[in-house]
Enzyme design. Structure first.
Site, PDB file in Angstrom:
ATOM      1  N   GLU A 189      56.657  66.079  95.223  1.00  0.00           N
ATOM      2  CA  GLU A 189      57.772  65.454  94.516  1.00  0.00           C
ATOM      3  C   GLU A 189      57.609  63.936  94.601  1.00  0.00           C
ATOM      4  O   GLU A 189      58.383  63.243  95.256  1.00  0.00           O
ATOM      5  CB  GLU A 189      59.118  65.888  95.099  1.00  0.00           C
ATOM      6  CG  GLU A 189      60.286  65.500  94.200  1.00  0.00           C
ATOM      7  CD  GLU A 189      61.652  65.729  94.831  1.00  0.00           C
ATOM      8  OE1 GLU A 189      62.591  66.040  94.095  1.00  0.00           O
ATOM      9  OE2 GLU A 189      61.778  65.585  96.060  1.00  0.00           O
ATOM     10  N   ASP A 197      62.382  67.088 103.074  1.00  0.00           N
ATOM     11  CA  ASP A 197      61.604  66.186 102.234  1.00  0.00           C
ATOM     12  C   ASP A 197      61.004  65.102 103.129  1.00  0.00           C
ATOM     13  O   ASP A 197      61.726  64.256 103.658  1.00  0.00           O
ATOM     14  CB  ASP A 197      62.491  65.576 101.152  1.00  0.00           C
ATOM     15  CG  ASP A 197      61.692  64.804 100.111  1.00  0.00           C
ATOM     16  OD1 ASP A 197      60.806  64.019 100.507  1.00  0.00           O
ATOM     17  OD2 ASP A 197      61.961  64.963  98.915  1.00  0.00           O
ATOM     18  N   GLU A 215      69.672  69.166 101.146  1.00  0.00           N
ATOM     19  CA  GLU A 215      68.657  68.134 101.393  1.00  0.00           C
ATOM     20  C   GLU A 215      69.313  66.789 101.679  1.00  0.00           C
ATOM     21  O   GLU A 215      70.021  66.255 100.817  1.00  0.00           O
ATOM     22  CB  GLU A 215      67.745  68.000 100.172  1.00  0.00           C
ATOM     23  CG  GLU A 215      66.689  66.923 100.316  1.00  0.00           C
ATOM     24  CD  GLU A 215      65.874  66.744  99.040  1.00  0.00           C
ATOM     25  OE1 GLU A 215      64.780  66.166  99.124  1.00  0.00           O
ATOM     26  OE2 GLU A 215      66.348  67.166  97.962  1.00  0.00           O
ATOM     27  N   GLN A 230      58.946  69.218 100.939  1.00  0.00           N
ATOM     28  CA  GLN A 230      58.493  68.339  99.864  1.00  0.00           C
ATOM     29  C   GLN A 230      57.857  67.090 100.470  1.00  0.00           C
ATOM     30  O   GLN A 230      58.072  66.787 101.645  1.00  0.00           O
ATOM     31  CB  GLN A 230      59.654  67.948  98.956  1.00  0.00           C
ATOM     32  CG  GLN A 230      60.272  69.128  98.207  1.00  0.00           C
ATOM     33  CD  GLN A 230      61.465  68.731  97.374  1.00  0.00           C
ATOM     34  OE1 GLN A 230      62.229  67.842  97.734  1.00  0.00           O
ATOM     35  NE2 GLN A 230      61.649  69.395  96.247  1.00  0.00           N
TER      36      GLN A 230
END
Length: 255
Positions: free
Chosen positions: A235, A173, A138, A199
């Protein structure tokens, strides 16, 4: 759509088994976490069984946070620690039935750091494959994680393609991409074949997805239209009582 509660932020004041029960009661379909290692995996597995939730994934240890560590796998000279952290994470994932392990790179730069990271990822992919566990990496934005090795999706995809392991994917993300690169929808469309998990959080404050620069109701519609059928990871930082921030969830689940 289905959603996963990231228990590193949501219900973070509760013991992990209690947080799993809270997520189930709130209507989440799955959970994920950051560093669960202080919790007996048997207690986690029991809570998952009692609620019917799956634990999607967890992170490798950061190292020594007091010394500034935020991952170990791209740190030249600390390869043995990185391998130990990866093996620990895979063992914990097996014990609780988690689907993926996020291998944290750490704060580093340069060719030696990339070589260390790629070596660690090759080990992780080999070690995880027999158990059906995926490995994800990530990119983190420089506002929240200055100095982190993985800085953007292009760099991550280059490494994924260089290694070529079928169980190595991108953790996309939306918050980090929004802070660093922008054009979240376009980048997600382009990168979706390489994505193992998605996310989200509001941009730029990392709050719940009911405000900010990313139109999440639209983005959730787009993701559903692209055929994504796995839970999306919430998140975000609730900034207080988690339950008070969940107004978005019921409508999003109907998409």
């Amino acid at each position: 759509m289905r959603f996963s509660a990231n228990l590193g932020f949501l219900w973070a004041d509760l013991p992990l088994p209690d947080a799993i029960h809270a997520a189930a009661a709130a209507g989440f379909d799955a959970v994920e976490c950051h560093w669960p290692y202080d919790t007996d995996p048997g207690a986690v597995r029991a809570a998952l069984g009692e609620t019917g939730l799956a634990l999607l994934g967890l992170n490798t240890r950061r190292g020594d946070p007091a010394a500034g560590d935020f991952g170990l796998s791209a740190l030249p000279g600390r390869e043995a620690e990185a391998i130990e952290a990866i093996d620990e994470a895979i063992a914990y994932a097996r014990a609780v039935g988690a689907g993926h392990v996020h291998v944290m790179a750490g704060n580093a730069s340069g060719a030696a750091a990339r070589a260390s990271f790629e070596g660690a990822l090759r080990h992780a992919c080999r070690a995880a494959a027999p158990f059906g566990i995926a490995i994800v990496i990530e990119p983190l934005n420089a506002h929240d994680a200055p100095g982190y090795f993985l800085k953007n999706t292009a760099q991550a995809i280059e490494i994924i393609e260089s290694i070529g392991a079928p169980n190595l994917n991108l953790m996309f993300d939306c918050y980090h991409v929004g802070r660093t690169e922008g054009a979240v929808e376009a980048r997600l469309r382009a990168l979706l074949p390489k994505v193992g998990h998605i996310q989200f959080a509001a941009v730029p404050d990392r709050g719940p997805p009911d405000h900010g620069a990313v139109d999440y109701p639209r983005l959730f519609q787009v993701i559903a239209g692209l055929g994504w059928d796995r839970p999306l990871g919430a998140e975000y930082r609730p900034g207080g009582d988690t339950m008070a921030t969940l107004g978005w969830l019921a409508a999003a689940r109907r998409i």
